[in-house]
Design a protein around this motif. Structure first.
Motif, PDB file in Angstrom:
ATOM      1  N   CYS A  17      36.921  35.258  35.223  1.00  0.00           N
ATOM      2  CA  CYS A  17      36.340  36.614  34.669  1.00  0.00           C
ATOM      3  C   CYS A  17      36.209  36.300  32.978  1.00  0.00           C
ATOM      4  O   CYS A  17      36.738  35.433  32.423  1.00  0.00           O
ATOM      5  CB  CYS A  17      37.208  37.764  34.769  1.00  0.00           C
ATOM      6  SG  CYS A  17      37.288  38.230  36.508  1.00  0.00           S
ATOM      7  N   ARG A  19      37.157  38.546  30.936  1.00  0.00           N
ATOM      8  CA  ARG A  19      38.553  38.963  30.305  1.00  0.00           C
ATOM      9  C   ARG A  19      39.238  39.483  31.461  1.00  0.00           C
ATOM     10  O   ARG A  19      38.828  40.020  32.563  1.00  0.00           O
ATOM     11  CB  ARG A  19      38.320  39.934  29.462  1.00  0.00           C
ATOM     12  CG  ARG A  19      39.268  40.344  28.415  1.00  0.00           C
ATOM     13  CD  ARG A  19      38.756  41.194  27.134  1.00  0.00           C
ATOM     14  NE  ARG A  19      38.213  42.595  27.575  1.00  0.00           N
ATOM     15  CZ  ARG A  19      37.598  43.230  26.727  1.00  0.00           C
ATOM     16  NH1 ARG A  19      36.992  42.725  25.706  1.00  0.00           N
ATOM     17  NH2 ARG A  19      37.531  44.494  27.077  1.00  0.00           N
ATOM     18  N   LYS A  20      40.657  39.507  31.517  1.00  0.00           N
ATOM     19  CA  LYS A  20      41.250  40.129  32.518  1.00  0.00           C
ATOM     20  C   LYS A  20      41.685  41.665  32.352  1.00  0.00           C
ATOM     21  O   LYS A  20      41.932  41.947  31.298  1.00  0.00           O
ATOM     22  CB  LYS A  20      42.691  39.473  32.408  1.00  0.00           C
ATOM     23  CG  LYS A  20      43.708  39.882  33.587  1.00  0.00           C
ATOM     24  CD  LYS A  20      43.305  39.216  35.139  1.00  0.00           C
ATOM     25  CE  LYS A  20      44.159  39.786  36.109  1.00  0.00           C
ATOM     26  NZ  LYS A  20      43.966  39.480  37.521  1.00  0.00           N
ATOM     27  N   CYS A  21      41.161  42.500  33.485  1.00  0.00           N
ATOM     28  CA  CYS A  21      41.538  43.981  33.112  1.00  0.00           C
ATOM     29  C   CYS A  21      42.742  44.043  33.181  1.00  0.00           C
ATOM     30  O   CYS A  21      43.593  43.628  34.142  1.00  0.00           O
ATOM     31  CB  CYS A  21      40.476  44.451  34.037  1.00  0.00           C
ATOM     32  SG  CYS A  21      38.578  44.168  33.954  1.00  0.00           S
ATOM     33  N   TYR A  23      44.426  46.654  34.765  1.00  0.00           N
ATOM     34  CA  TYR A  23      44.732  47.194  36.066  1.00  0.00           C
ATOM     35  C   TYR A  23      44.808  46.245  37.158  1.00  0.00           C
ATOM     36  O   TYR A  23      44.972  46.446  38.278  1.00  0.00           O
ATOM     37  CB  TYR A  23      43.938  48.256  36.273  1.00  0.00           C
ATOM     38  CG  TYR A  23      42.527  48.125  36.397  1.00  0.00           C
ATOM     39  CD1 TYR A  23      41.911  47.419  37.353  1.00  0.00           C
ATOM     40  CD2 TYR A  23      41.860  48.148  35.263  1.00  0.00           C
ATOM     41  CE1 TYR A  23      40.758  47.199  37.586  1.00  0.00           C
ATOM     42  CE2 TYR A  23      40.454  48.009  35.237  1.00  0.00           C
ATOM     43  CZ  TYR A  23      39.784  47.305  36.352  1.00  0.00           C
ATOM     44  OH  TYR A  23      38.614  47.158  36.354  1.00  0.00           O
ATOM     45  N   CYS A  24      44.347  45.208  37.106  1.00  0.00           N
ATOM     46  CA  CYS A  24      43.726  44.172  38.223  1.00  0.00           C
ATOM     47  C   CYS A  24      44.628  43.224  38.582  1.00  0.00           C
ATOM     48  O   CYS A  24      45.433  42.345  37.774  1.00  0.00           O
ATOM     49  CB  CYS A  24      42.511  43.398  37.632  1.00  0.00           C
ATOM     50  SG  CYS A  24      41.961  42.372  38.868  1.00  0.00           S
ATOM     51  N   SER A  28      42.373  36.402  39.379  1.00  0.00           N
ATOM     52  CA  SER A  28      41.118  36.242  38.519  1.00  0.00           C
ATOM     53  C   SER A  28      41.847  35.796  36.930  1.00  0.00           C
ATOM     54  O   SER A  28      42.842  36.254  36.743  1.00  0.00           O
ATOM     55  CB  SER A  28      40.350  37.535  38.433  1.00  0.00           C
ATOM     56  OG  SER A  28      41.377  38.482  37.918  1.00  0.00           O
ATOM     57  N   GLY A  68      35.549  37.858  43.604  1.00  0.00           N
ATOM     58  CA  GLY A  68      36.211  37.243  42.611  1.00  0.00           C
ATOM     59  C   GLY A  68      37.370  38.168  42.148  1.00  0.00           C
ATOM     60  O   GLY A  68      37.864  39.058  42.871  1.00  0.00           O
ATOM     61  N   GLY A  69      37.581  38.078  40.969  1.00  0.00           N
ATOM     62  CA  GLY A  69      36.991  37.214  39.676  1.00  0.00           C
ATOM     63  C   GLY A  69      35.670  37.791  39.658  1.00  0.00           C
ATOM     64  O   GLY A  69      35.181  38.863  39.750  1.00  0.00           O
ATOM     65  N   THR A  70      34.777  37.015  38.885  1.00  0.00           N
ATOM     66  CA  THR A  70      33.290  37.856  38.522  1.00  0.00           C
ATOM     67  C   THR A  70      32.321  36.293  38.917  1.00  0.00           C
ATOM     68  O   THR A  70      31.885  35.674  38.258  1.00  0.00           O
ATOM     69  CB  THR A  70      33.384  37.867  36.934  1.00  0.00           C
ATOM     70  OG1 THR A  70      34.137  39.054  36.719  1.00  0.00           O
ATOM     71  CG2 THR A  70      31.889  38.407  36.686  1.00  0.00           C
ATOM     72  N   ASN A 103      29.669  41.663  37.528  1.00  0.00           N
ATOM     73  CA  ASN A 103      30.331  42.687  36.521  1.00  0.00           C
ATOM     74  C   ASN A 103      28.924  42.950  35.699  1.00  0.00           C
ATOM     75  O   ASN A 103      28.491  42.030  35.241  1.00  0.00           O
ATOM     76  CB  ASN A 103      31.399  41.859  35.795  1.00  0.00           C
ATOM     77  CG  ASN A 103      32.114  42.761  34.618  1.00  0.00           C
ATOM     78  OD1 ASN A 103      31.356  43.395  34.009  1.00  0.00           O
ATOM     79  ND2 ASN A 103      33.324  42.579  34.543  1.00  0.00           N
ATOM     80  N   ARG A 140      37.453  47.312  29.957  1.00  0.00           N
ATOM     81  CA  ARG A 140      36.298  46.709  30.453  1.00  0.00           C
ATOM     82  C   ARG A 140      35.372  46.116  29.406  1.00  0.00           C
ATOM     83  O   ARG A 140      35.441  46.758  28.211  1.00  0.00           O
ATOM     84  CB  ARG A 140      35.207  47.750  31.141  1.00  0.00           C
ATOM     85  CG  ARG A 140      35.943  48.323  32.566  1.00  0.00           C
ATOM     86  CD  ARG A 140      36.399  47.366  33.654  1.00  0.00           C
ATOM     87  NE  ARG A 140      35.055  46.920  34.031  1.00  0.00           N
ATOM     88  CZ  ARG A 140      34.928  45.926  35.560  1.00  0.00           C
ATOM     89  NH1 ARG A 140      36.132  45.615  35.697  1.00  0.00           N
ATOM     90  NH2 ARG A 140      33.595  45.758  35.574  1.00  0.00           N
TER      91      ARG A 140
HETATM   92  S1  SF4 Z   1      38.217  40.887  39.069  1.00  0.00           S
HETATM   93 FE1  SF4 Z   1      36.942  42.346  38.133  1.00  0.00          FE
HETATM   94  S2  SF4 Z   1      38.735  43.991  37.841  1.00  0.00           S
HETATM   95 FE2  SF4 Z   1      39.735  42.050  37.911  1.00  0.00          FE
HETATM   96  S3  SF4 Z   1      39.704  41.215  36.179  1.00  0.00           S
HETATM   97 FE3  SF4 Z   1      38.060  40.331  36.719  1.00  0.00          FE
HETATM   98  S4  SF4 Z   1      36.204  41.858  35.982  1.00  0.00           S
HETATM   99 FE4  SF4 Z   1      38.444  42.910  35.734  1.00  0.00          FE
END
Ligand code: SF4
Ligand SMILES: C[S@@+](CC[C@H](N)C(=O)[O-])C[C@H]1O[C@@H](n2cnc3c(N)ncnc32)[C@H](O)[C@@H]1O
Length: 382
Positions: A17, A19-21, A23-24, A28, A68-70, A103, A140
């Motif tokens: 991704c 950037r890492k969110c 809450y996720c 990823s 994913g991931g993105t 995304n 985000r």
């Molecule tokens: S998979 Fe989606 S929710 Fe998880 S870090 Fe990547 S963009 Fe964020």
């Protein structure tokens, strides 16, 4: 059980991704350099896919899900190379559903038109919220304007698309959720996934719990509001978090929930296949992208393989089919597992005595009470 009759899907995982969110807990990782790993990774996926061909047993793929991931970071020409390989190595149904997760912070018109032209026919976009303040709290990379732009591009290129939205967000009120629902409905997608925010272990949110997560009774009202608003807008609430316009249920996810088979490739990806003799095998690939690539190139992407014992199959089956509001026909148990109805009768009797499953039982399905306490029903079959 005849493995030849069990529908087969393919899951493909892209582990990066922007950037890492916070809450996720998906597998990823933030892309730390400007280096585009698409080419090397697709090479690895192709090796990994070749390993799985025998498991297909000549069955047709009914769906492909690139998650994913993105994965909207993958260069379209690399994705095309991979899709062509899939079509050359495996039988694919003529009406195959091919989904790509995207995304809104990584969307541009040319890319999306290219994805459509190489055969992607369903898009799933991680919108999460239309409220800039909440998007910031979720860490985000995009704002609500980007979300609207991405939706417009999706509408132009894809007639079949899903939006992911989260609720029960830090500080969110019922009024704010109404706004999210109105925006989501106005986007005219064919599918919506509304997920309650969960604090997953090993995430930033689990370590530093955000302030003002709504109370359980407010969350309950929020869930009711989501369901009633989306049903009024013509969506069918067919799975815990899944809402679809008629005929637009996600075929790929439905196959998971109906305990179908799926091949997998990509870092950390899990497969589940039924062999000709009825044995159910699960495989998990190396998690870390670098380690996965290194192993996959040497044709050894699989880190763990296990046979699902007969005693585990009742729980695995119920864990999936009871997520569907309509449940599943009773025959599906013997079609997809080594079990008969007699084997799980004690569990069913217990669920019925607690009012969690209906009596008589014409399908594997929960009562309204069981739907509210779904994990309790599923655990009865552990
Ligand atoms: S998979 Fe989606 S929710 Fe998880 S870090 Fe990547 S963009 Fe964020
Ligand atoms: C793998 S992500 C797919 C899309 C893309 N990576 C993105 O975030 O834009 C799958 C979806 O799971 C949901 N999700 C992820 N973590 C969650 C959590 N902790 N609680 C609830 N939903 C979550 C989000 O809605 C997310 O879009």
């Amino acid at each position: 059980m005849r493995s030849a009759d069990i529908p087969l899907s393919l899951y493909v995982h892209w582990p990066w991704c922007v950037r890492k969110c916070p809450y996720c807990d998906f597998n990823s990782h933030a892309l730390t350099s400007s280096y585009d790993p698409s080419h090397q990774y697709i090479d690895a996926l192709i090796h990994d896919l070749k390993h799985s061909i025998a498991y297909a047993q000549n069955r047709e793929l009914i769906s492909i899900f690139i998650g994913g991931g993105t994965p909207s970071l993958i260069a379209p020409q690399e994705l095309e190379r991979f899709l062509e390989t899939i079509f050359s190595l495996l039988k694919v149904a003529s009406d195959v559903e091919i989904t790509l997760e995207a995304n809104p912070g990584t969307v541009d018109t040319a890319h999306f038109k290219a994805y459509r032209s190489i055969g992607i026919n369903r898009l799933s976009m991680g919108i999460q919220s239309f409220n800039d303040e909440l998007l910031k709290r979720l860490g985000r990379i995009h704002n609500s304007e980007d979300a609207h732009k991405a939706i417009k591009i999706a509408q132009e290129s894809f007639e079949n698309f899903n939006l992911d939205v989260m609720f029960a967000l830090p500080g969110q009120t019922l009024e704010e959720l109404k706004f999210e629902l109105n925006e989501a409905i106005a986007a005219q997608s064919t599918h919506l996934s509304f997920y309650q925010l969960t604090l997953e272990p090993n995430t930033v949110f689990a370590k530093h719990i955000p302030d003002k997560i709504p109370d359980p009774d407010v969350i309950y009202q929020m869930q009711d509001l989501v369901t009633s608003s989306l049903e009024t807008a013509g969506f069918e609430h067919y799975e815990v978090s899944g809402y679809a316009k008629p005929g637009k249920r996600c075929r790929h996810n439905l196959n998971y929930w109906q305990f179908g088979d799926y091949l997998a490739c990509g870092a950390g990806a899990h497969s589940k296949v039924t062999l000709k003799d009825g044995t159910i095998v699960r495989e998990a690939r190396f998690m870390q992208p670098e380690s996965y690539i290194k192993h996959a190139i040497k044709d050894s992407a699989v880190a763990h393989e296990r046979v699902v014992a007969k005693e585990e199959q009742a729980f695995e089956f119920m864990l999936n089919v009871l997520r569907l509001r309509e449940g599943a026909p009773l025959d599906l148990l013997s079609e997809r597992t080594a079990l008969s109805l007699d084997d799980i009768q004690p569990g069913i009797a217990k669920a019925q005595s607690l009012g969690l499953m209906p009596q008589p039982l014409n399908r594997f399905v929960t009562t309204d009470k069981g739907w509210d306490f779904l994990s309790d029903v599923q655990e009865i079959f552990l």
